[in-house]
Design a protein around this motif. Structure first.
Motif, PDB file in Angstrom:
ATOM      1  N   PHE A  72       0.825  -1.208   0.000  1.00  0.00           N
ATOM      2  CA  PHE A  72       0.000   0.000   0.000  1.00  0.00           C
ATOM      3  C   PHE A  72       0.863   1.265   0.000  1.00  0.00           C
ATOM      4  N   ASP A  73       1.967   1.219   0.720  1.00  0.00           N
ATOM      5  CA  ASP A  73       2.859   2.388   0.755  1.00  0.00           C
ATOM      6  C   ASP A  73       3.527   2.643  -0.597  1.00  0.00           C
ATOM      7  N   GLU A  74       3.648   1.581  -1.407  1.00  0.00           N
ATOM      8  CA  GLU A  74       4.338   1.699  -2.687  1.00  0.00           C
ATOM      9  C   GLU A  74       3.381   1.905  -3.871  1.00  0.00           C
ATOM     10  N   LEU A  75       2.115   2.148  -3.593  1.00  0.00           N
ATOM     11  CA  LEU A  75       1.169   2.381  -4.687  1.00  0.00           C
ATOM     12  C   LEU A  75       1.573   3.615  -5.475  1.00  0.00           C
ATOM     13  N   PRO A  76       1.443   3.580  -6.804  1.00  0.00           N
ATOM     14  CA  PRO A  76       1.727   4.766  -7.627  1.00  0.00           C
ATOM     15  C   PRO A  76       0.798   5.918  -7.244  1.00  0.00           C
ATOM     16  N   PRO A  77       1.204   7.148  -7.488  1.00  0.00           N
ATOM     17  CA  PRO A  77       0.388   8.315  -7.122  1.00  0.00           C
ATOM     18  C   PRO A  77      -1.056   8.243  -7.610  1.00  0.00           C
ATOM     19  N   ASP A  78      -1.282   7.717  -8.817  1.00  0.00           N
ATOM     20  CA  ASP A  78      -2.628   7.658  -9.379  1.00  0.00           C
ATOM     21  C   ASP A  78      -3.531   6.647  -8.675  1.00  0.00           C
ATOM     22  N   PHE A  79      -2.952   5.841  -7.797  1.00  0.00           N
ATOM     23  CA  PHE A  79      -3.731   4.809  -7.121  1.00  0.00           C
ATOM     24  C   PHE A  79      -3.722   4.978  -5.601  1.00  0.00           C
ATOM     25  N   ARG A  80      -3.494   6.168  -5.140  1.00  0.00           N
ATOM     26  CA  ARG A  80      -3.412   6.409  -3.693  1.00  0.00           C
ATOM     27  C   ARG A  80      -4.674   7.011  -3.089  1.00  0.00           C
ATOM     28  N   ASP A  81      -5.533   7.570  -3.907  1.00  0.00           N
ATOM     29  CA  ASP A  81      -6.753   8.194  -3.394  1.00  0.00           C
ATOM     30  C   ASP A  81      -7.828   7.128  -3.212  1.00  0.00           C
ATOM     31  N   ILE A  82      -7.658   6.296  -2.197  1.00  0.00           N
ATOM     32  CA  ILE A  82      -8.527   5.135  -1.987  1.00  0.00           C
ATOM     33  C   ILE A  82      -9.873   5.587  -1.416  1.00  0.00           C
ATOM     34  N   SER A  83     -10.930   5.282  -2.145  1.00  0.00           N
ATOM     35  CA  SER A  83     -12.278   5.650  -1.709  1.00  0.00           C
ATOM     36  C   SER A  83     -13.153   4.440  -1.428  1.00  0.00           C
TER      37      SER A  83
END
Length: 264
Positions: A72-83
């Protein structure tokens, strides 16, 4: 609504069954999808076959909290806004009465269905709370409510999922994060094959005489929960094949696999 507006959906157990189809449906509906599972080849195929290009395969085991945290810490920027979080990873091992059960099978179910859900939720709920909005959907099973011969430990793990879902909703009240539990009945996926250690003939026999749910039936139910207005929280949904009865057993055949999460 664009993918940026939808945010990111994390789906555990996304390499097959319910999780795979949920990933496909949510990607089609505009989410960026983090497809989480252990099987590299299956995740790679899922991402490659998806026309939206919105599915990110992430290899991790829900039982490994440290490995999950790194992923989870290594997710790319486009995949960090978890909703959205879909806690789908789960399995069942074996049939038979508790007194002749396997400790190894019990442990695998408890570690995946209970500890795995807690690991993913514990790591991601703070992100949803910080965001001020979001939705958690836990995949349960009608086995949590209706006992059947041989269900014992698996059914108990799903009862935990149902009760935790209700308590999560209480804990998250006022945060903008909603919680739902979707409890399927008999569905034809790889779930029964896993339960029978790869015995396809025995698994297929469970569905003789009725038309089971499909993975898409469950995926569309999950998607419906997510599309309700913000003022609406769907606490619990049960769905069963029209021809399935509540006893969950079939005369002259092995006990019916009642359905639930799969794709771990």
């Amino acid at each position: 609504m664009t993918q940026d507006e939808r945010g990111v959906a994390v789906i555990s157990g996304a390499s097959s069954g319910f999780g795979e189809r949920i990933a496909q449906v949510l990607a089609q509906q505009g989410y960026s999808v983090v497809a989480l599972a252990r099987r590299v080849d299956r995740l790679k195929a899922l991402a490659e076959q998806d026309a939206t290009g919105a599915i990110l395969p992430v290899v991790a085991d829900v039982r490994d909290r440290e490995g999950l945290a790194r992923a989870f810490d290594e997710l790319p920027p486009d995949f960090r806004d978890i909703s959205v979080l879909i806690n789908n990873a789960g399995l069942s091992r074996g049939f038979g009465p508790l007194q002749s059960g396997s400790d190894a099978s019990w442990r695998e179910m408890i570690d995946t269905n209970i500890s795995g859900l807690l690991n993913v939720s514990g790591l991601l709920l703070p992100r949803l709370v910080s965001r001020g909005s979001g939705h958690v959907v836990n995949i349960g099973s009608i086995a949590a409510s209706y006992p059947y011969m041989g269900g014992n430990v698996y059914a108990a793990t799903k009862a935990f999922v149902h009760q935790l879902s209700l308590n999560m909703r209480v804990d998250l009240q006022g945060t903008g994060v909603r919680v739902s539990c979707v409890a399927p009945g008999m569905a034809k996926t790889e779930f029964a094959k896993v339960r029978y250690d790869g015995d396809v003939e025995r698994a297929d026999a469970l569905y003789e005489g009725l038309e089971p749910l499909t993975a898409d039936d469950v995926a569309q139910t999950v998607a419906w929960c997510l599309t309700r207005p913000a003022r609406v929280n769907i606490n619990m949904i049960e769905l069963m094949p029209s021809e399935q009865h509540f006893g969950l057993g079939f005369a002259g055949s092995p006990p019916a696999s009642p359905g639930g999460a799969d794709g771990a």
